[in-house]
Design an enzyme around this catalytic site. Structure first.
Site, short mmCIF file in Angstrom:
data_model
loop_
_atom_site.label_atom_id
_atom_site.label_comp_id
_atom_site.label_asym_id
_atom_site.label_seq_id
_atom_site.Cartn_x
_atom_site.Cartn_y
_atom_site.Cartn_z
N GLU A 1 44.16 44.15 17.47
CA GLU A 1 45.53 44.66 17.36
C GLU A 1 46.32 44.07 16.18
O GLU A 1 47.40 44.54 15.87
CB GLU A 1 46.29 44.47 18.67
CG GLU A 1 46.48 43.04 19.13
CD GLU A 1 45.38 42.60 20.09
OE1 GLU A 1 44.27 43.17 20.05
OE2 GLU A 1 45.65 41.67 20.88
N ASN A 2 45.77 43.05 15.53
CA ASN A 2 46.47 42.55 14.35
C ASN A 2 46.23 43.44 13.13
O ASN A 2 46.80 43.19 12.08
CB ASN A 2 46.08 41.10 14.05
CG ASN A 2 44.60 40.94 13.82
OD1 ASN A 2 43.80 41.50 14.56
ND2 ASN A 2 44.23 40.21 12.80
#
Lengths: 233, 218
Positions: free
Chosen positions: B47-48
């Site tokens: 998700e980064n």
């Protein structure tokens, strides 16, 4: 093209004052505006509200501002890995608002995009929902989240031109483009600063319109928080 | 015998479906990537801001600008793509990810999950977990059946602040595979050599045991 190049980090952060709200790009230690953080630490200003996905580590990144007790309130999604932060939080020396990472990203994006608030399912039924409006869309419950803007946004990019156009590298992009949009004044520090025209317009990630000041960073330490490797074969 | 972390990860890997996008959480879920079945093609999202995450880099090839959500140095696969955090959570919230695997401190029989906070003790934050559990169509929890004190983590109701409501579909623990049904926890498989009675006694909530319960094949 408007020339936004600034020569010294002190000039780049000119106008910062105690009590302001700042955004800092980065995820963990990746893509953080190291030079601006050091300059703010040196400036000694206090009572800051800092919006950043994480809070740095002890002695590096936002850890530098925490050490000097410059931060009054932290708005983040994940603040582990920082003993001094945890100490200040558990002893109520610092105010902390924890919000889901996707909501944090979208609140910054919305702030920059002129969307005052939006509904998201993230956090429904949890502490995050407290005092927030709930509405049902397509049979699912959502909570109202408000946009965020900052007095200053400090972002870090790989390359930039003097018009403020930015290109990021790898996963160091993360929150930087969104926070760049949401700053009343956005200060971008880059590893490589090139003249206008040197970047291919097709490859620019953040348009210079979102950036007010750009500076070639003096030093980028780029520490690795969690070094993981594999052996050959 | 109870499974170790890799055993849990290996069993979860059997749930991967071909040609899907998958988000793996920090801890045991990350290990799932080491056990992908041969005929299965999946793309891992972190998700980064990366889709198409590859293995850890070779020693000396670590790049501080290339990390996963656990801040570990990673590589990318051919065809990978990088993006900002808002785009990343558009993939998650917009339901473009087919499976999310997370760790948990507690799961309730209605599918509630708690994994972000122990009031007064551990307050690290939810990271992307609340966004993931609120939107993913399929959520599998990877965790030990009991905590360090030996207390069950499969409860009638969560005691810790929850991360999301009615969202977990399946739990793989060191002892069992359990589905979350409208009637509650339903035992699907046992870890090799673990008895139904051991699983029931390690489960605080009611456990539906219907017919013969096979052992996991790992």
């Amino acid at each position: 093209m408007i020339n936004k190049e600034i020569k010294t980090i002190e000039e780049a952060i000119a106008g910062v004052k105690s009590g302001m709200t700042f955004m800092f790009g980065g995820f963990g230690l990746s893509g953080i505006p190291e030079n601006a953080i050091k300059a703010i630490s040196n400036s000694g200003i206090k009572n800051l509200t800092c919006i950043s996905n994480n809070a740095g580590i002890d002695g590096f990144g936002l850890g530098l501002l925490l050490e000097k007790k410059q931060i009054k309130k932290m708005i983040s999604s994940y603040v582990g890995e920082n003993a001094e932060f945890e100490r200040q939080m558990l002893s109520n020396e610092i105010e902390v608002e924890l919000i889901p990472q996707g909501s944090l990203a979208e609140r910054c994006r919305a702030g920059g995009a002129g969307i005052p608030a939006f509904f998201t399912p993230a956090g429904y039924g949890t502490e995050v929902q407290m005092n927030k409006e709930v509405r049902v869309f397509n049979g699912k419950k959502h909570i109202l989240e408000h946009a965020l803007i900052s007095d200053f946004s400090f972002v870090k990019a790989w390359k930039g031109d003097t018009a403020g156009n930015l290109i990021f590298k790898g996963t160091a992009r993360n929150f930087n483009p969104l926070m760049a949009m949401a700053g009343k004044i956005t200060v971008a520090e880059v590893e490589e600063l090139v003249p206008v025209g040197a970047l291919n317009p097709n490859e620019i990630h953040t348009a210079g319109i979102f950036v007010q000041r750009i500076i070639k960073g003096d030093v980028f330490e780029k520490r690795i928080e969690n070094r993981t490797t594999r052996k050959k074969n | 015998m109870a499974l170790d972390k890799n055993g849990i990860a290996k069993r979860i890997a059997q749930e991967l479906e071909n040609n899907t996008y998958v988000n793996l959480g920090i801890g045991i879920p990350t290990l799932v990537a080491n056990h992908i079945p041969k005929n299965i093609n999946v793309e891992f999202q972190s998700e980064n801001g990366v889709l198409g995450m590859g293995p850890f880099p070779l020693e000396g090839e670590e790049d501080p600008d290339m990390i996963n959500a656990g801040k570990q140095t990673i590589t990318t696969m051919p065809g990978a793509v990088l993006f900002d955090s808002a785009t990343s959570f558009s993939m998650i919230r917009g339901n473009h990810i087919q499976l999310s695997v997370l760790g948990a401190m507690e799961v309730a029989e209605n599918g509630d999950i708690a994994n972000w906070k122990i009031p007064g003790k551990m307050v690290k934050g939810m990271g992307g977990a609340m966004d993931l559990v609120a939107s993913s169509e399929n959520i599998i929890v990877a965790m030990n059946h009991t905590n360090r004190k030996g207390e069950s983590k499969l409860l009638k109701k969560c005691t810790l602040p929850i991360t999301g409501v009615n969202c977990v579909k399946k739990i793989v623990t060191d002892l069992a595979v359990i589905d979350i049904t409208l009637e509650g926890f339903k035992l699907i498989e046992r870890a090799p050599g673990v008895s139904i009675e051991e699983i029931i006694s390690a489960t605080q909530a009611n456990l539906i045991v219907d017919g013969n319960i096979p052992e996991m094949i790992l």
